[in-house]
Scaffold this motif. Structure first.
Motif, short mmCIF file in Angstrom:
data_model
loop_
_atom_site.label_atom_id
_atom_site.label_comp_id
_atom_site.label_asym_id
_atom_site.label_seq_id
_atom_site.Cartn_x
_atom_site.Cartn_y
_atom_site.Cartn_z
N ALA A 23 41.35 47.00 33.12
CA ALA A 23 40.75 47.69 31.96
C ALA A 23 39.83 48.81 32.43
CB ALA A 23 39.99 46.70 31.09
N ILE A 24 39.07 48.57 33.48
CA ILE A 24 38.16 49.60 34.00
C ILE A 24 38.96 50.80 34.48
CG2 ILE A 24 36.58 50.13 35.92
CD1 ILE A 24 35.55 47.20 35.61
N GLU A 25 40.03 50.57 35.21
CA GLU A 25 40.85 51.68 35.72
C GLU A 25 41.55 52.42 34.58
OE1 GLU A 25 42.10 54.32 38.45
OE2 GLU A 25 40.68 52.71 38.79
N ILE A 26 42.06 51.67 33.60
CA ILE A 26 42.73 52.29 32.47
C ILE A 26 41.74 53.12 31.65
CG2 ILE A 26 43.94 51.84 30.29
CD1 ILE A 26 45.17 49.37 31.70
N ARG A 27 40.51 52.63 31.49
CA ARG A 27 39.48 53.41 30.78
C ARG A 27 39.20 54.72 31.50
NH1 ARG A 27 36.24 48.68 30.63
NH2 ARG A 27 36.76 47.50 28.79
N LYS A 28 39.12 54.68 32.83
CA LYS A 28 38.90 55.91 33.60
C LYS A 28 40.03 56.91 33.38
CE LYS A 28 36.37 53.74 37.42
NZ LYS A 28 36.44 53.37 38.84
N LEU A 29 41.27 56.42 33.41
CA LEU A 29 42.42 57.29 33.20
C LEU A 29 42.43 57.86 31.78
CD1 LEU A 29 45.14 55.21 35.06
CD2 LEU A 29 44.17 57.40 35.80
N ALA A 30 42.11 57.03 30.80
CA ALA A 30 42.06 57.49 29.41
C ALA A 30 40.97 58.55 29.23
CB ALA A 30 41.83 56.32 28.46
N HIS A 31 39.86 58.37 29.91
CA HIS A 31 38.77 59.34 29.86
C HIS A 31 39.22 60.68 30.45
CE1 HIS A 31 34.66 60.88 29.92
NE2 HIS A 31 34.90 61.29 31.15
N ASP A 32 39.88 60.62 31.61
CA ASP A 32 40.39 61.84 32.24
C ASP A 32 41.44 62.52 31.36
OD1 ASP A 32 38.72 61.39 34.38
OD2 ASP A 32 40.29 60.61 35.70
N LEU A 33 42.28 61.72 30.71
CA LEU A 33 43.27 62.27 29.79
C LEU A 33 42.57 62.97 28.62
CD1 LEU A 33 46.16 62.66 28.76
CD2 LEU A 33 46.01 60.37 27.75
N SER A 34 41.53 62.37 28.10
CA SER A 34 40.77 62.99 27.00
C SER A 34 40.19 64.33 27.43
CB SER A 34 39.65 62.06 26.53
OG SER A 34 40.17 60.93 25.91
N ASN A 35 39.66 64.39 28.64
CA ASN A 35 39.11 65.64 29.14
C ASN A 35 40.18 66.72 29.26
OD1 ASN A 35 36.55 64.58 29.29
ND2 ASN A 35 36.66 64.14 31.48
N ALA A 36 41.35 66.34 29.76
CA ALA A 36 42.45 67.31 29.88
C ALA A 36 42.92 67.76 28.51
CB ALA A 36 43.61 66.70 30.67
N LEU A 37 43.00 66.84 27.56
CA LEU A 37 43.42 67.19 26.21
C LEU A 37 42.41 68.12 25.54
CD1 LEU A 37 44.89 63.86 24.81
CD2 LEU A 37 46.11 66.01 25.22
N GLU A 38 41.14 67.94 25.84
CA GLU A 38 40.11 68.79 25.25
C GLU A 38 40.33 70.26 25.64
OE1 GLU A 38 37.05 69.83 22.81
OE2 GLU A 38 38.08 67.91 22.98
N ILE A 39 40.74 70.50 26.87
CA ILE A 39 41.05 71.87 27.31
C ILE A 39 42.21 72.43 26.48
CG2 ILE A 39 41.91 73.27 29.23
CD1 ILE A 39 40.46 71.18 31.09
#
Length: 87
Positions: A23-39
């Motif tokens: 869950a910790i690793e998946i949360r990190k990946l989801a956070h990074d995906l959110s940052n990329a989507l924001e761009i």
């Protein structure tokens, strides 16, 4: 004999749980995906403020549709993670 699913929670097995380390690793990946989507979201918005000729305006509409789908999927992913992982 029935085997116990290790992904089931301790609350009677009604809600499958993601193991904490995953869950910790998946949360990190989801956070990074959110940052990329924001761009992508911001770029799409900025492009929409300009005047475009055909076919560029059609491409922008296609981009907007894809952006919305990606945001919806990302929201669903984040909600699933929140619901199925330890606090």
């Amino acid at each position: 004999m029935t085997e116990q699913n290790p992904l089931l929670s301790q609350n009677g097995g009604s809600t499958p749980q993601i193991p904490e380390d995953l869950a910790i690793e998946i949360r990190k990946l989801a956070h990074d995906l959110s940052n990329a989507l924001e761009i992508i979201v911001q770029t799409s918005y900025l492009l929409s403020t300009t005047e475009m000729k055909e076919p560029a305006s059609d491409w922008l509409r296609m981009l907007d549709g894809g952006v919305q789908k990606a945001l919806d999927l990302n929201g669903a992913l984040r909600n699933y993670i929140k619901t199925h992982s330890p606090s």
